[in-house]
Design a protein around this motif. Structure first.
Motif, mmCIF file in Angstrom:
data_model
loop_
_atom_site.group_PDB
_atom_site.id
_atom_site.type_symbol
_atom_site.label_atom_id
_atom_site.label_comp_id
_atom_site.label_asym_id
_atom_site.label_seq_id
_atom_site.Cartn_x
_atom_site.Cartn_y
_atom_site.Cartn_z
ATOM 1 N N THR A 115 0.825 -1.213 0.000
ATOM 2 C CA THR A 115 0.000 0.000 0.000
ATOM 3 C C THR A 115 0.857 1.261 0.000
ATOM 4 N N GLY A 116 2.173 1.111 0.004
ATOM 5 C CA GLY A 116 3.063 2.269 0.001
ATOM 6 C C GLY A 116 3.339 2.828 1.377
ATOM 7 N N GLY A 117 2.907 2.127 2.413
ATOM 8 C CA GLY A 117 3.115 2.592 3.796
ATOM 9 C C GLY A 117 4.304 1.933 4.453
ATOM 10 N N ASN A 118 4.211 1.754 5.780
ATOM 11 C CA ASN A 118 5.304 1.162 6.549
ATOM 12 C C ASN A 118 4.882 -0.094 7.302
ATOM 13 N N ASN A 119 3.902 -0.810 6.785
ATOM 14 C CA ASN A 119 3.453 -2.060 7.378
ATOM 15 C C ASN A 119 4.066 -3.201 6.566
ATOM 16 N N PHE A 120 5.331 -3.495 6.852
ATOM 17 C CA PHE A 120 6.100 -4.423 6.021
ATOM 18 C C PHE A 120 5.815 -5.877 6.362
ATOM 19 N N GLY A 121 5.756 -6.697 5.333
ATOM 20 C CA GLY A 121 5.676 -8.145 5.476
ATOM 21 C C GLY A 121 6.867 -8.767 4.779
ATOM 22 N N ASP A 122 7.288 -9.931 5.252
ATOM 23 C CA ASP A 122 8.416 -10.607 4.618
ATOM 24 C C ASP A 122 8.090 -10.943 3.178
ATOM 25 N N ALA A 123 9.026 -10.671 2.299
ATOM 26 C CA ALA A 123 8.856 -11.030 0.903
ATOM 27 C C ALA A 123 9.865 -12.115 0.534
ATOM 28 N N ALA A 124 11.153 -11.890 0.847
ATOM 29 C CA ALA A 124 12.182 -12.866 0.483
ATOM 30 C C ALA A 124 13.508 -12.513 1.147
ATOM 31 N N THR A 125 14.313 -13.533 1.380
ATOM 32 C CA THR A 125 15.701 -13.360 1.815
ATOM 33 C C THR A 125 16.542 -14.297 0.986
ATOM 34 N N ASP A 126 17.619 -13.766 0.407
ATOM 35 C CA ASP A 126 18.453 -14.573 -0.464
ATOM 36 C C ASP A 126 19.907 -14.160 -0.319
ATOM 37 N N LYS A 127 20.798 -15.102 -0.587
ATOM 38 C CA LYS A 127 22.239 -14.862 -0.499
ATOM 39 C C LYS A 127 22.729 -14.113 -1.733
ATOM 40 N N PHE A 128 23.630 -13.139 -1.508
ATOM 41 C CA PHE A 128 24.261 -12.449 -2.632
ATOM 42 C C PHE A 128 25.193 -13.394 -3.354
ATOM 43 N N CYS A 129 25.260 -13.253 -4.672
ATOM 44 C CA CYS A 129 26.181 -14.018 -5.509
ATOM 45 C C CYS A 129 27.186 -13.063 -6.131
ATOM 46 N N SER A 130 28.203 -13.609 -6.755
ATOM 47 C CA SER A 130 29.224 -12.783 -7.392
ATOM 48 C C SER A 130 28.668 -12.076 -8.618
ATOM 49 N N VAL A 131 29.273 -10.947 -8.925
ATOM 50 C CA VAL A 131 28.948 -10.182 -10.121
ATOM 51 C C VAL A 131 30.253 -9.911 -10.863
ATOM 52 N N PRO A 132 30.192 -9.478 -12.093
ATOM 53 C CA PRO A 132 31.431 -9.256 -12.850
ATOM 54 C C PRO A 132 32.440 -8.349 -12.156
#
Length: 151
Positions: free
Chosen positions: A118-135
């Protein structure tokens, strides 16, 4: 005399490698591109909608301590797609107050994404993922090995 020449030559090579490393790092962006599609609870895309994201960079594990946390407000496209640059949002917490101060070599890092549809500050978990390498990381590894910094 040869010993002094060798030391001088080594210093010149070390200074050139250090200078080259600094040049390389000047061209590395100080943010991370993040793009996704936002969905509602029924898995329908959130079309042309203002959403708010709370993005946290965690160290060590998916439940690790927060090094960086920011808030980003964005409008989705006609397909629910959006993109942000992590590091350019509004800082709201974490052990680092400067995005550039994150020590990416200190351990594994994870990105936790929370969303308020809704564009507010009532956050729900969406995802957590590990960073991978980039160029850029591959280039950094080459520069470190050339300057003797590799482990």
């Amino acid at each position: 005399m040869k010993k002094i020449q060798l030391i001088f030559a080594y210093l010149l090579v070390a200074m050139a490698a250090n200078s080259q490393n600094n040049t390389v790092y000047q061209h590395v962006p100080s943010n991370i591109a993040y793009e996704a599609t936002a969905f509602d609870a029924l898995q329908k895309p959130l079309v042309n909608q203002n959403i708010t994201l709370r993005l946290s960079i965690l160290i060590g594990s998916i439940t690790g301590s927060i090094e960086w946390q920011e808030i980003d407000s964005v409008t989705t496209s006609e397909t629910g797609y959006f993109e942000v640059k992590i590091g350019q949002g509004t800082w709201v917490g974490g052990s680092q107050t400067d995005f550039k101060a994150i020590d990416w070599g200190a351990g594994e890092h994870f990105l936790e994404v929370e969303m308020d549809a809704t564009g507010g500050n009532n956050f729900g978990d969406a995802a957590t993922d590990k960073f991978c390498s980039v160029p850029y990381a591959f280039r950094s590894a080459v520069s470190d090995s050339l300057s003797g910094l590799s482990k």
